[in-house]
Design a protein around this motif. Structure first.
Motif: not given
Length: 394
Positions: A27, A40, A51-52, A55, A60, A63, A65, A69, A82, A89
């Motif tokens: 990541v 992403a 990280t969020a 992004l 972006v 997302v 994953n 999460s 996010l 997400l």
């Protein structure tokens, strides 16, 4: 041509969010190369706030994953951030998705499914505000176990980095003088640019040593300041900021490998390495403390309990915890400094108020016809007031 136009129109009308897939298991590498309009795709259990934030800043559009999460170990902060930013997400699609979703392809996210056109590539759970709120409530039950793990990690880190944390062994020498000076450390945390803006008067008055950490160096440079020291991976810092800095300190792994050092060498910029297992923020604080800073003001650094646990899987939290204990009363949050600085009444304001009061008194005496008798007395009184305020603020 008609068929092509029909296909184009049909694809355009397909529901969901469309973007270019950027796929990476690491990541940290992914967030450096995503751009506005990308989706992403990664594999990260317990999406953390940092990280969020990266992004969201990269703009972006979605997302994906491969892992949950929110695993339930602790109430991590990334998914909520996010969703608040309006970024879809899709969670827990499975590791196979990283093979099915190809780098650079156009994908579409809709109701928990990842498509390439109309072909289904992967399927997971699309998170929303309600599902995240429910998961966060359940995750709070895992905090006690996480605290126990955090304590064990802290003891292990102290065994490994005892000489650095307790005695400053391994802290590199820098030429920027810090002894008995105030130091301002700026990192790329939440609202750090706004926090820095609030400290303009403080910076102008005290002229602290300015240390930029990672993207915090760019924030300093963009705000018109010249970073005295930059601490961080040069690959994630702008060239203009690196060239403007007086010194650059590159964190290195314990085996001596320093990511980003090649870029520094290519730019012809001198740098020193700082071998340690802590993160760049903590190394910047230890650098200031070891070189005798009288006070360290921080912008963009986070140290609440939730934020410690939010990064519990990274192994850097013990470093953060112990570093803050090491600095103790020297460490002050920038928000507090800005609040205190705003609340302080300056001498100029007080003098202006006194001047207005005396001017009003002189005017009143003049109107009464006896002002000429008291002018000398008023002038003497005014001079005494000025001298008192000078002594008070000196």
């Amino acid at each position: 041509m008609k068929l092509s136009g029909l296909l184009s129109r049909t694809n355009h009308e397909l529901p969901g969010v469309t973007g270019v897939a950027r796929v990476d298991r690491r990541v940290s590498d992914l967030v450096r190369r995503v751009s506005p309009g990308d989706v992403a795709v990664f594999d990260l259990v317990d999406l953390d706030r940092r990280t969020a934030e990266a992004l969201v800043a990269a703009e972006v559009v979605g997302v994906v994953n491969a892992s949950p999460s929110i695993s339930g170990r602790f109430p991590n902060l990334g998914p909520e951030l996010l969703i608040e930013a309006g970024i879809p997400l899709i969670d827990n699609v499975g590791a196979v998705a990283l093979r099915e979703i190809k780098e650079g392809t156009k994908i579409r996210l809709h109701e928990g499914v990842v498509y390439a056109g109309e072909r289904e590539l992967a399927k997971g759970v699309e998170q929303n505000a309600e599902s995240i709120a429910d998961a966060m409530i359940e995750a709070k039950a895992g905090m006690s176990a996480q605290l126990e793990a955090f304590s064990a990690n802290t003891i292990e880190f102290l065994r490994r980095e005892r000489a650095l944390v307790l005695d400053g062994v391994g802290v590199p020498e820098v030429y920027v003088p810090m002894r008995d000076r105030q130091v301002l450390v700026v990192a790329g945390g939440p609202s750090h640019a706004e926090q820095l803006r609030k400290l303009r008067k403080y910076i102008r008055e005290y002229r602290p040593v300015l240390i930029g950490v990672d993207t915090g160096a760019d924030t300093l440079h963009d705000a018109g300041y010249k970073p005295d020291v930059i601490v961080g991976d040069p690959d994630g810092i702008g060239t203009a900021s690196l060239r403007a800095a007086t010194e650059v300190v590159v964190p290195a792994q314990t085996d001596g490998h320093a990511p980003g050092l090649q870029r520094i060498q290519d730019l012809g910029i001198g740098a020193v390495t700082f071998p340690a297992s802590g993160n760049a923020e903590d190394l910047a604080l230890l650098l200031a403390e070891a070189h005798g800073a009288s006070l360290v003001v921080t912008v963009g650094l986070r140290a609440t309990l939730r934020e410690f646990l939010d990064r519990g899987h990274s192994g850097s939290n013990p470093s953060t915890f112990l570093t803050r204990l090491k600095l103790g009363s020297k460490l002050v949050d920038g928000e507090a400094v800005a609040t205190l600085h705003r609340s302080r009444v300056s001498m100029g304001v007080i003098v202006l108020l006194v001047t207005a009061a005396i001017a009003a008194m002189v005017a009143a005496l003049a109107v009464s016809g006896v002002g000429h008798v008291y002018v000398d007395i008023v002038v003497d009184a005014w001079q005494s007031v000025v001298n008192w305020f000078k002594g008070f603020f000196s």
